[in-house]
Write a protein that holds these residues in place. Sequence first.
Motif, short mmCIF file in Angstrom:
data_model
loop_
_atom_site.label_atom_id
_atom_site.label_comp_id
_atom_site.label_asym_id
_atom_site.label_seq_id
_atom_site.Cartn_x
_atom_site.Cartn_y
_atom_site.Cartn_z
N ARG A 37 0.83 -1.21 0.00
CA ARG A 37 0.00 0.00 0.00
C ARG A 37 0.87 1.26 0.00
O ARG A 37 0.65 2.18 -0.81
CB ARG A 37 -0.92 0.01 1.22
N GLU A 41 1.02 4.06 -2.89
CA GLU A 41 0.62 5.44 -2.62
C GLU A 41 1.69 6.44 -3.03
O GLU A 41 1.39 7.61 -3.28
CB GLU A 41 0.29 5.61 -1.14
N GLN A 58 -8.50 -9.39 -3.25
CA GLN A 58 -9.08 -8.58 -2.18
C GLN A 58 -8.07 -7.54 -1.69
O GLN A 58 -8.44 -6.39 -1.39
CB GLN A 58 -9.49 -9.50 -1.02
N ALA A 61 -7.90 -4.66 -4.09
CA ALA A 61 -9.06 -3.78 -3.91
C ALA A 61 -8.87 -2.86 -2.70
O ALA A 61 -9.21 -1.67 -2.75
CB ALA A 61 -10.33 -4.61 -3.75
N ARG A 62 -8.30 -3.39 -1.63
CA ARG A 62 -8.07 -2.59 -0.43
C ARG A 62 -7.05 -1.49 -0.70
O ARG A 62 -7.21 -0.35 -0.26
CB ARG A 62 -7.61 -3.48 0.73
N ALA A 64 -6.31 -0.23 -3.65
CA ALA A 64 -6.88 0.71 -4.61
C ALA A 64 -7.84 1.68 -3.93
O ALA A 64 -7.96 2.85 -4.34
CB ALA A 64 -7.60 -0.06 -5.71
N ASP A 65 -8.52 1.23 -2.87
CA ASP A 65 -9.41 2.12 -2.13
C ASP A 65 -8.62 3.25 -1.48
O ASP A 65 -9.09 4.39 -1.40
CB ASP A 65 -10.16 1.34 -1.04
N ARG A 66 -7.43 2.92 -0.98
CA ARG A 66 -6.59 3.91 -0.33
C ARG A 66 -5.80 4.75 -1.32
O ARG A 66 -5.44 5.90 -1.02
CB ARG A 66 -5.61 3.21 0.62
N PRO A 68 -6.38 5.53 -5.07
CA PRO A 68 -7.06 5.48 -6.37
C PRO A 68 -6.08 5.73 -7.51
O PRO A 68 -5.23 6.62 -7.44
CB PRO A 68 -8.09 6.62 -6.26
#
Length: 308
Positions: A37, A41, A58, A61-62, A64-66, A68
Amino acid sequence: MASRNASRWSESDIPRQDGRVAVVTGANSGLGLQTARALAEHGAHVVLAVRNLDKGRQAIARVADRAPGAKLSLQRLDLASLESVRTAADELHAAYPKIDLLINNAGVMYTPRQKTQDGFDMQFGVNHLGHFALTGLLLDLLLPVPGSRVVTVSSQGHRIQADIHFDDLQFDRSYKRIAAYGQAKLANLMFTYELQRRLASHDTTIATAAHPGGAATELGRNMPAPLRAITTLLMPLISQSAAMGALPTLRAATDPAVTGGQYYGPSGIGETQGHPKVVASSAKSHDAAVQQRLWTVSEELTDVKFPV
């Protein structure tokens, strides 16, 4: 970018990673997920190398949520199978012309007696031999890249009942899960130091190591009951979040001031909590003769020869 306060190095001190490709093993949860992550970022293209693809999706996806728009890819990798390691290396060669960061993060701890697909002790096979083979098979993608790094995650467990048992590397005669973990984590450090010695003549790639301290992850699920009870009582004093536990790895991977062969861990008492700094590993981990013997044995067991 230099840290504003090197003693409190944090994710905000990570330089931009745009254009860099980072492969993180075991990136579907815990330290690996936090490492992936943070790198994503900061602009890296992160390859999450995981055994379970559903959990990997999964995790993507987590992240990518943090983050974009983050550049994320999934790679199947089962470190308990040399066949899987070779397949993953072939697929990574086909997909990427270069790798900037290889972060050997995945691991198992205190597992009951188990063998890998190739007949190795599970802890030694996954934590050390699988990563040894993966690194050797991918190193040609790192060597041409200025600033590339191999970061291997070890543990304070490298000090506990730890030795390289050349007379019984796979614990076939007598299995002791804590000693097996100690051997594997000691091997991670010895691998790092010997790899750095071999990389010294190259001015592009370095090898570093890190440990997370008492990070709260799923790694301890196989801990023996008495040890788990003690650890639960001490948890407020010795544990920190997975995000904090990932900081030593992230610093070893991205801080421009890092040099080859350094080992990073938390700065607090007992190296269980705190911001990352250079820490010392055991005297045993620096035994060059044992490092070289372990390297030779690892090459023989994995049938992987390094290009250095």
